[in-house]
Design a protein around this motif. Structure first.
Motif, mmCIF file in Angstrom:
data_model
loop_
_atom_site.group_PDB
_atom_site.id
_atom_site.type_symbol
_atom_site.label_atom_id
_atom_site.label_comp_id
_atom_site.label_asym_id
_atom_site.label_seq_id
_atom_site.Cartn_x
_atom_site.Cartn_y
_atom_site.Cartn_z
ATOM 1 N N VAL A 110 0.835 -1.203 0.000
ATOM 2 C CA VAL A 110 0.000 0.000 0.000
ATOM 3 C C VAL A 110 0.871 1.255 0.000
ATOM 4 C CG1 VAL A 110 -2.088 -0.972 0.974
ATOM 5 C CG2 VAL A 110 -0.219 -0.370 2.509
ATOM 6 N N GLY A 111 1.672 1.418 -1.025
ATOM 7 C CA GLY A 111 2.502 2.613 -1.113
ATOM 8 C C GLY A 111 3.462 2.506 -2.275
ATOM 9 N N PRO A 112 4.194 3.590 -2.567
ATOM 10 C CA PRO A 112 5.132 3.559 -3.691
ATOM 11 C C PRO A 112 6.355 2.688 -3.411
ATOM 12 C CG PRO A 112 5.285 5.655 -2.525
ATOM 13 C CD PRO A 112 4.152 4.899 -1.902
ATOM 14 N N THR A 113 6.929 2.132 -4.474
ATOM 15 C CA THR A 113 8.135 1.305 -4.357
ATOM 16 C C THR A 113 9.265 1.952 -5.162
ATOM 17 O OG1 THR A 113 7.639 -0.024 -6.309
ATOM 18 C CG2 THR A 113 6.694 -0.762 -4.236
ATOM 19 N N ASP A 114 10.487 1.485 -4.958
ATOM 20 C CA ASP A 114 11.596 2.015 -5.747
ATOM 21 C C ASP A 114 11.510 1.446 -7.171
ATOM 22 O OD1 ASP A 114 12.398 -0.615 -5.051
ATOM 23 O OD2 ASP A 114 14.464 -0.106 -5.487
ATOM 24 N N CYS A 115 12.271 2.043 -8.095
ATOM 25 C CA CYS A 115 12.121 1.652 -9.494
ATOM 26 C C CYS A 115 12.603 0.224 -9.754
ATOM 27 C CB CYS A 115 12.794 2.660 -10.425
ATOM 28 S SG CYS A 115 14.563 2.786 -10.195
ATOM 29 N N LYS A 116 13.445 -0.324 -8.881
ATOM 30 C CA LYS A 116 13.863 -1.728 -9.047
ATOM 31 C C LYS A 116 12.827 -2.695 -8.474
ATOM 32 C CE LYS A 116 18.864 -1.030 -8.917
ATOM 33 N NZ LYS A 116 20.065 -1.229 -8.077
ATOM 34 N N ARG A 117 11.844 -2.155 -7.779
ATOM 35 C CA ARG A 117 10.787 -2.938 -7.126
ATOM 36 C C ARG A 117 11.354 -3.927 -6.098
ATOM 37 N NH1 ARG A 117 7.238 -5.415 -11.428
ATOM 38 N NH2 ARG A 117 9.088 -5.394 -12.717
ATOM 39 N N GLU A 118 12.267 -3.400 -5.307
ATOM 40 C CA GLU A 118 12.847 -4.190 -4.217
ATOM 41 C C GLU A 118 12.465 -3.637 -2.842
ATOM 42 O OE1 GLU A 118 16.980 -3.842 -5.111
ATOM 43 O OE2 GLU A 118 16.955 -5.471 -6.588
ATOM 44 N N TYR A 144 7.305 3.984 1.139
ATOM 45 C CA TYR A 144 6.509 4.637 2.172
ATOM 46 C C TYR A 144 5.106 4.041 2.184
ATOM 47 C CZ TYR A 144 4.511 8.552 4.886
ATOM 48 O OH TYR A 144 3.893 9.320 5.833
ATOM 49 N N ALA A 145 4.650 3.651 3.343
ATOM 50 C CA ALA A 145 3.266 3.191 3.503
ATOM 51 C C ALA A 145 2.658 4.017 4.628
ATOM 52 C CB ALA A 145 3.230 1.704 3.832
ATOM 53 N N HIS A 174 -0.245 4.504 5.860
ATOM 54 C CA HIS A 174 -1.231 3.921 6.779
ATOM 55 C C HIS A 174 -0.602 2.933 7.758
ATOM 56 C CE1 HIS A 174 -4.596 5.787 4.740
ATOM 57 N NE2 HIS A 174 -4.004 5.487 3.604
ATOM 58 N N LEU A 175 0.587 2.445 7.419
ATOM 59 C CA LEU A 175 1.296 1.533 8.326
ATOM 60 C C LEU A 175 2.409 2.251 9.081
ATOM 61 C CD1 LEU A 175 1.594 -1.572 5.950
ATOM 62 C CD2 LEU A 175 0.294 -1.471 8.089
ATOM 63 N N GLY A 176 2.753 3.443 8.607
ATOM 64 C CA GLY A 176 3.865 4.181 9.214
ATOM 65 C C GLY A 176 5.221 3.593 8.839
ATOM 66 N N TRP A 177 5.281 2.851 7.732
ATOM 67 C CA TRP A 177 6.537 2.237 7.298
ATOM 68 C C TRP A 177 7.241 3.152 6.298
ATOM 69 C CZ3 TRP A 177 5.066 -3.537 5.849
ATOM 70 C CH2 TRP A 177 4.563 -4.171 6.987
ATOM 71 N N ARG A 178 8.541 3.294 6.481
ATOM 72 C CA ARG A 178 9.348 4.083 5.537
ATOM 73 C C ARG A 178 10.550 3.264 5.095
ATOM 74 N NH1 ARG A 178 8.695 9.576 4.788
ATOM 75 N NH2 ARG A 178 7.214 10.552 6.231
ATOM 76 N N PRO A 231 13.578 -14.706 -7.124
ATOM 77 C CA PRO A 231 13.319 -13.268 -7.238
ATOM 78 C C PRO A 231 12.061 -12.853 -6.471
ATOM 79 C CG PRO A 231 13.750 -14.249 -9.394
ATOM 80 C CD PRO A 231 13.624 -15.380 -8.416
ATOM 81 N N VAL A 232 12.137 -11.661 -5.858
ATOM 82 C CA VAL A 232 10.996 -11.081 -5.143
ATOM 83 C C VAL A 232 10.735 -9.692 -5.734
ATOM 84 C CG1 VAL A 232 10.134 -10.262 -2.913
ATOM 85 C CG2 VAL A 232 11.546 -12.330 -3.011
ATOM 86 N N LEU A 233 9.502 -9.459 -6.200
ATOM 87 C CA LEU A 233 9.142 -8.182 -6.811
ATOM 88 C C LEU A 233 8.101 -7.476 -5.961
ATOM 89 C CD1 LEU A 233 10.434 -7.609 -9.644
ATOM 90 C CD2 LEU A 233 10.117 -10.057 -9.250
ATOM 91 N N ILE A 234 8.362 -6.208 -5.612
ATOM 92 C CA ILE A 234 7.433 -5.427 -4.787
ATOM 93 C C ILE A 234 6.731 -4.425 -5.683
ATOM 94 C CG2 ILE A 234 7.228 -4.121 -2.624
ATOM 95 C CD1 ILE A 234 8.923 -6.606 -2.308
ATOM 96 N N GLU A 235 5.407 -4.429 -5.671
ATOM 97 C CA GLU A 235 4.647 -3.545 -6.559
ATOM 98 C C GLU A 235 3.587 -2.792 -5.770
ATOM 99 O OE1 GLU A 235 4.832 -2.014 -9.663
ATOM 100 O OE2 GLU A 235 4.662 -3.916 -10.730
ATOM 101 N N ASN A 236 3.406 -1.538 -6.108
ATOM 102 C CA ASN A 236 2.298 -0.772 -5.540
ATOM 103 C C ASN A 236 0.974 -1.483 -5.862
ATOM 104 O OD1 ASN A 236 0.069 1.374 -6.403
ATOM 105 N ND2 ASN A 236 1.207 2.143 -4.664
#
Ligand SMILES: [Zn+2]
Length: 412
Positions: free
Chosen positions: A162-170, A174-175, A177-181, A194-199
């Protein structure tokens, strides 16, 4: 010039007459694999029609994929009932599985699936506010799935957040609503694949693209915006069948939920005031219904679906709340259409549970905007139930297909 070479050059020039044939082979192969996956078993002639290329081109593209065991041609694995089985292209993948993880604000949903989307196993657990605890729980869940599915091997993990990811999707940048940075999710999971993180709005856009391919859409039918409204609001953009993630290095796209629509308005978790999602998300609808004076007493005791139930039962206060949210939802959608120049809008997320009350004021607000006056806009409902885990799984699938394309086009 030899006769053979002359024929070859003529063929090349002829193929350039078709604009779709000019697309890079890797991109065409990737789209071919997506189409096969969405409609398997699918005859070559149908693939050619949907890709917009000559059948000869499909023959050239398919040969290395069949030779390397990626595709098969014939009857599908599953039973097709009585009569002659359809002959067509199918993706092979009997020995592998993918994992999707949806990190929601309150719950984590982990699922394993085959390449063609059949769910093999699922797991749910609450999201901890501590990212270390959450990532450890996900890691344990993935390990258990791998043990349970020991006849297959895990190939890739897709995660929607639930937030933006870096361009490498790793990394999750920032989230609110969770307070995660800046959480390095891929590194913290420390898996052998491989692990891909996507908004999650972009993941939903990939998921809705796949659904449209299942329904027979071609690439040219694939331009749309996904507006996903739940705890917050996110926007995903699909152009020519491909998701748009912003320019390289920008690390941010589709964060329309934090577009200011009320100057000096309600304080948002992002640190700004008057953001769209403070007025048009499912969470904001509950806040509006409860009201400031009651909030302390009722906080956490009422969910958005309860609010919709009250409205459906005829409670006027609940109905007015949803109508006001619908109006703000429409104002933001009008801004999105104006800003992006894409008039086809697919809606997703929890807010859709209240669509019968939200739709009319939302359409009225879009109609009042410049977008409503100048463009032939459309709103359509996406899949209400499958997009969370489905989006994360599609992120994994896209990486799997891209890897195949990379290997195949390198070998060619
Ligand atoms: Zn905000």
């Amino acid at each position: 010039m030899s006769k053979l070479k002359e024929v070859s050059v003529k063929k090349e020039l002829k193929s350039r007459d078709n604009p779709c044939d000019q697309v890079a082979p890797a991109q065409t192969t990737h789209e071919l694999l997506r189409i096969v996956r969405a409609a398997q078993p699918i005859p070559r002639v149908a693939v050619a029609r949907r890709l917009g290329v000559h059948r000869r081109r499909v023959t050239v593209l398919v040969k290395p994929l069949i030779d390397s065991g990626i595709l098969r041609e014939g009857a599908p694995d599953r039973s097709v009932g009585v009569g002659r089985p359809p002959i067509g292209l199918s993706l092979r993948g009997e020995k592998v599985f993918l994992v999707g993880v949806n990190i929601g604000v309150s719950q984590i949903h982990v699922g394993a699936s085959t390449i063609d989307g059949k769910i093999l196993s699922e797991d749910h657990f609450p999201t901890s506010i501590d990212p270390n605890v959450t990532i450890t729980s996900i890691r344990n869940s993935v390990a258990k799935l791998s043990t349970d599915l020991s006849d297959r091997s895990l190939t890739v993990v897709g995660i929607s957040v639930v937030g933006p990811t870096d361009c490498k999707r790793e990394r999750l940048l920032y989230a609110p609503h969770l307070g995660w940075r800046d959480i390095p999710v891929a590194d913290m999971l420390n898996l052998d694949v491989p692990v891909l993180i996507e908004n999650n709005a972009t993941a939903t856009a990939i998921y809705e693209s796949h659904r449209r391919r299942q329904q027979g859409a071609t690439k040219t039918a694939g331009d749309f915006v996904v507006v996903r409204a739940g705890t917050g609001i996110g926007v995903g953009l699909v152009l020519g069948g491909e998701v748009f993630r912003g320019t390289t290095g920008a690390d941010i796209a589709g964060e329309f939920g934090h577009m200011t629509i009320v100057a000096g308005g309600k304080a948002c978790s992002c640190g700004n005031f008057g953001c769209w999602e403070k007025y048009a998300s499912a969470a904001s609808a509950v806040e509006l219904y409860v009201g400031d004076s009651q909030r302390a007493k009722m906080r956490g005791t009422i969910r958005f679906t309860d609010l919709v139930s009250k409205a459906t039962a005829g409670e006027r206060r609940a109905q007015v709340t949803l109508e006001r949210v619908g109006s703000h939802f429409g104002i933001g959608i009008g801004n999105v259409i104006c800003g992006l120049g894409v008039a086809r809008v697919v809606l997703s997320g929890e807010l859709l549970h209240g669509w019968q009350f939200i739709e009319q004021p939302a359409r009225a607000a879009i109609g009042m905007s410049l977008a409503g006056r100048l463009s032939r806009w459309s709103l359509e409902q996406g899949d209400l139930h499958g997009a969370d885990l489905g989006g994360a799984l599609e992120v994994a699938v896209e990486h799997y297909l891209a890897t195949i394309v990379g290997k195949t086009t390198r070998a060619a």
